[in-house]
Design an enzyme around this catalytic site. Sequence first.
Site, short mmCIF file in Angstrom:
data_model
loop_
_atom_site.label_atom_id
_atom_site.label_comp_id
_atom_site.label_asym_id
_atom_site.label_seq_id
_atom_site.Cartn_x
_atom_site.Cartn_y
_atom_site.Cartn_z
N TRP A 134 -13.02 25.73 -16.94
CA TRP A 134 -12.43 27.01 -16.51
C TRP A 134 -11.28 27.26 -17.65
CZ3 TRP A 134 -7.36 25.86 -16.42
CH2 TRP A 134 -7.00 24.51 -16.06
N ASN A 135 -10.76 26.50 -18.45
CA ASN A 135 -9.65 26.79 -19.28
C ASN A 135 -9.68 27.66 -20.46
OD1 ASN A 135 -11.01 24.54 -20.43
ND2 ASN A 135 -9.31 23.45 -21.13
N LYS A 158 -24.00 26.54 -16.62
CA LYS A 158 -23.32 26.54 -15.33
C LYS A 158 -21.85 26.60 -15.73
CE LYS A 158 -21.72 23.62 -11.44
NZ LYS A 158 -20.48 23.88 -11.50
N HIS A 159 -21.03 27.73 -15.23
CA HIS A 159 -19.58 27.67 -15.70
C HIS A 159 -19.18 27.17 -14.51
CE1 HIS A 159 -16.49 28.97 -18.12
NE2 HIS A 159 -17.25 29.87 -18.72
N GLY A 210 -15.18 18.82 -19.25
CA GLY A 210 -14.38 18.84 -17.98
C GLY A 210 -13.76 17.42 -17.78
N GLU A 232 -17.37 15.98 -23.78
CA GLU A 232 -15.80 16.28 -24.21
C GLU A 232 -14.95 16.36 -22.89
OE1 GLU A 232 -12.46 17.68 -24.19
OE2 GLU A 232 -13.14 19.59 -24.74
N CYS A 266 -7.12 20.52 -23.24
CA CYS A 266 -7.74 18.84 -23.41
C CYS A 266 -7.05 18.18 -24.65
CB CYS A 266 -9.24 18.72 -23.56
SG CYS A 266 -10.16 19.19 -21.92
N GLU A 360 -3.06 12.14 -17.57
CA GLU A 360 -3.25 13.41 -18.30
C GLU A 360 -2.39 14.54 -17.49
OE1 GLU A 360 -6.19 16.60 -20.67
OE2 GLU A 360 -7.12 15.46 -19.19
#
Length: 456
Positions: A134-135, A158-159, A210, A232, A266, A360
């Site tokens: 989503w970012n 697929k979002h 993700g 990623e 990220c 994180e």
Amino acid sequence: MSDYAVVNPATGETIKEYPTITDDELRAAIGRADDAYRDWTPATSVAERAALIRKVADLHAERREELAQIIVGEMGKPIEQALIEVDFSAEIYGFYADNAEEIMADEEVKHFGGDGTAIVRRSAYGPLLGIMPWNFPYYQVARFAGPNIVIGNPILLKHAPQCPESAEAIQKIYDDAGAPTGVYQNIYATNDQIEWVIGDPRVHGVSVTGSERAGAAVAEIAGRNLKKVVLEMGGSDPFIVLGADDIGAVAEQAAEARFDNTGQSCNAAKRFIVTEDLYDDFLAKFKEQAEGVKPGDPTEESTAVGPLSSKTAADRLEDQVKRAIENGAEVLVGGKRDGNFFEPTILTGIKPGDEASQEEFFGPVAQVYKVGSEEEAVKLANDTQFGLGSYLMTTDKAQADRVANQIEAGMVYVNLVGADAPELPFGGFKRSGFGRELGNFGADEFVNKKLIRAAP
């Protein structure tokens, strides 16, 4: 509430819900992708596929205002940053349209000593599944779909469940650009459905951006089914300050690297590692920068930090900060939450190896560490399970080369931030994932590199 819904993070209001795809509809979508691979891909040239992606780029540029407003409402990105994301997405599509022929060109095998010829010919890999976060709702899709459609790989996309409207807008762009049936398909699928999609023999590979949890789950399923996967995942990028002619300018770069996209990147700088001779001056200037950035309405052009993407994200970040403080961290500035808004925050006093140093923090929270030497800085920078990106500030070129070579990350940016470009490979290693996106390296991930050895 549906799995897919637009919930404005600034207000908490549910704007619109989208139904998930049925199993029968999803199987039909896979069938269309397979048909496109068998019919459309061999019937089109690289130039024809590049022309499609050029139209996609142009439509992103034409619809930039509309597209930007969508993600302001979906995930709270400040409007000026949303416009920049749309523009960059158009640039990425344009790069692949402009360079498609070169990317797909035959490659002569160097130093081949036999008679005749030996070349490597790049051809399509097959239908691919993309699982996007989503970012960066447009950018993430562009760097996956752009090169792969040029290659001839149909896309099932697929979002993220909180980005259904931007997913719908991207689908409309592909439709309006003239993408044939099955070439690009948005699927509002559940996680349970995705498991059997990965196992379907008509799907040849998977790309995931993700969390570690999501990446590990997908990689495990893909491995069972012998499918290639590009991952990623997260990052806890170090920002190492070893030298500076202008410490104020370095602090300004540090703020940009940490607080852009409300800290929800990220590859944002997250751990700031500063030598003791520069530490006090850097910290004072960095504090000024953080104090000058106030969370605000993401629809306003002056807003630099908006809300976190959801209540869940805000709850998680608040809990991380609370636990860090309980373990001895000190709040230099910020630390307060108001709904889904979180103040830009600087934490000091975190000891290397503490729980907070290994997590994180996905939001506008910076950790600052003091070190006594270059060697200590490198050791601390590498003391993480992540290995995505990194930043290095120094006035010594030899030191820059030496330290960059030692940093365990997929990317090192020396004396600059915000320097991503369509032609530059993006990706990491360790628990940040594997494989690359963008540039020729990204395009090469899902390509059949076929050796053609011919007699004289």
